[in-house]
Design an enzyme around this catalytic site. Sequence first.
Site, PDB file in Angstrom:
ATOM      1  N   SER A  96       0.822  -1.215   0.000  1.00  0.00           N
ATOM      2  CA  SER A  96       0.000   0.000   0.000  1.00  0.00           C
ATOM      3  C   SER A  96       0.859   1.270   0.000  1.00  0.00           C
ATOM      4  O   SER A  96       1.595   1.506  -0.948  1.00  0.00           O
ATOM      5  CB  SER A  96      -0.963  -0.051   1.190  1.00  0.00           C
TER       6      SER A  96
ATOM      7  N   ASP B 186      -2.451   6.210  -3.428  1.00  0.00           N
ATOM      8  CA  ASP B 186      -1.389   5.532  -2.682  1.00  0.00           C
ATOM      9  C   ASP B 186      -0.910   4.336  -3.513  1.00  0.00           C
ATOM     10  O   ASP B 186      -1.351   4.140  -4.653  1.00  0.00           O
ATOM     11  CB  ASP B 186      -1.883   5.109  -1.289  1.00  0.00           C
TER      12      ASP B 186
ATOM     13  N   ASP C 240      -1.379   1.197  -3.720  1.00  0.00           N
ATOM     14  CA  ASP C 240      -2.249   0.167  -4.284  1.00  0.00           C
ATOM     15  C   ASP C 240      -3.598   0.732  -4.722  1.00  0.00           C
ATOM     16  O   ASP C 240      -4.505  -0.025  -5.066  1.00  0.00           O
ATOM     17  CB  ASP C 240      -2.423  -1.027  -3.332  1.00  0.00           C
TER      18      ASP C 240
ATOM     19  N   ASP D 218      -6.167   2.073  -3.378  1.00  0.00           N
ATOM     20  CA  ASP D 218      -7.474   2.001  -2.708  1.00  0.00           C
ATOM     21  C   ASP D 218      -7.824   3.365  -2.116  1.00  0.00           C
ATOM     22  O   ASP D 218      -8.957   3.596  -1.735  1.00  0.00           O
ATOM     23  CB  ASP D 218      -7.544   0.878  -1.656  1.00  0.00           C
TER      24      ASP D 218
HETATM   25 MG    MG Z   1      -3.715   1.418   0.171  1.00  0.00          MG
END
Ligand code: MG
Length: 453
Positions: A99, A240, A242, A244
């Site tokens: 992440s 960020d 990843d 999400d």
């Molecule tokens: Mg993330």
Amino acid sequence: MTEKKTKRLFGTNGVRGVIGETMTPQLAMKIGMALASERGPVIALGRDTRTSGPAISCAVSAGLLACGADVVDLGVLPTPALQFIVKNHFDAGAVVTASHNPPEYNGVKIIEGDGTEMDDDGVIVLEERIFNEDFCIQNWDAVGSSWNAPELLREYCVAVAGAFPCLHAGNMTVAVDPGSGPACATTPDILSHLGCRVHTINGTMDGTFPGRLPEPSPEGLSGLSQLVLDTGASFGVAHDGDADRAVFVDEQGNFIEENEEFALMQRFVCGNHPGGTVVTPVSTSFLAEKVAAETNSRVVYTEVGSIYVARKMLSLAANGVEVTFGGEGNGGIIFPFHQHCRDGGMTAAAMVALLAAEKKPLSELVASLPHHYMVKEKLHTKNATIILERARKTFSSDNIDETDGIRINRENAWALLRPSGTEPFMRLYVEADNEPAARAFADEIKGAISSVL
Ligand code: MG
């Protein structure tokens, strides 16, 4: 309180560690073996753009296959894209990502068949298998097979772009900073689908993160702000590592604090669907309550962690509650009509829809939010339990919420004292209408607990 088994390996967002130190291919393979011993028969696998991604992902895959799962390798993609694809097609998923952590980190997050992150009970079962080396290793005629399915990513992009069917983005110009992460392949595509003219910075996948770190902090986004100014964009969006989460800069290149982002999105979504329920952790700004009052909605608080928000949204909905919106005040927003996880690409699309509907500059919309000021501090201590006890006694005449740590609620102000799960400090959040009031409340709390810190 019933005695609860605690997690030893997994945190709130899966297993994470520095490559070669606490995150190794050996551990990744055991996670794969444990997962295939519990879930299957078909498990989707994906990863972010980190340099260690192929090594860790192959190790997870080896573990899954050896224990009989078939593996659909989706390659590099945002975590919410994998969650969406798992929900629609597969029995479980694993995503290799750290992440927002720096490049030397990597990790594994487990996704259930409904697209949500595995809960604490599920994770504890996996951990027991890992620590006991209790794996269902299969013979030659029962090991899994693997295949690639890169085309499924398209389904995610189309679904996100189709989530706002009445949308007329006109010729909106948008600046995108995917941070060299997996959203390079999705967010520009989604926004183009919506009719936007898209400019990117850090738009080539690169696990060395040459442009900025995976955490989309204001300091790292000067390039995005400049791109907004240079192109006359209506806003800039950054993800960020990843994707999400999504954070924004306005048309003047100014960073929008994430709680204000949450409130703007909440006002937009709940304005269109008034009277519903909003779910967010106890650490979120009181803007959520104030906007809920505007839209005749109510706020339900959870522990800190998107998994707890998602699970609460699902359990409320299962009991007939109309849950319209959720997420965290860190750019991690959940749109329940789409899926029950944070989704940065969806949040970017929602911003286009919001601006197309409001027909006002983003800076003006931010300025229309109620006044607030939040103090965030780290208090170094090993005495979390004693501090919480002291705060509970001192502020017993206040309205106290113990969902996670101690939240003290007052008229137009609140404070949260919450121990870190992993390190010897506590977080202190205090929010009020203005800075002097927030600082005075913070000083009052620190005064009350200073002798036991
Ligand atoms: Mg993330």
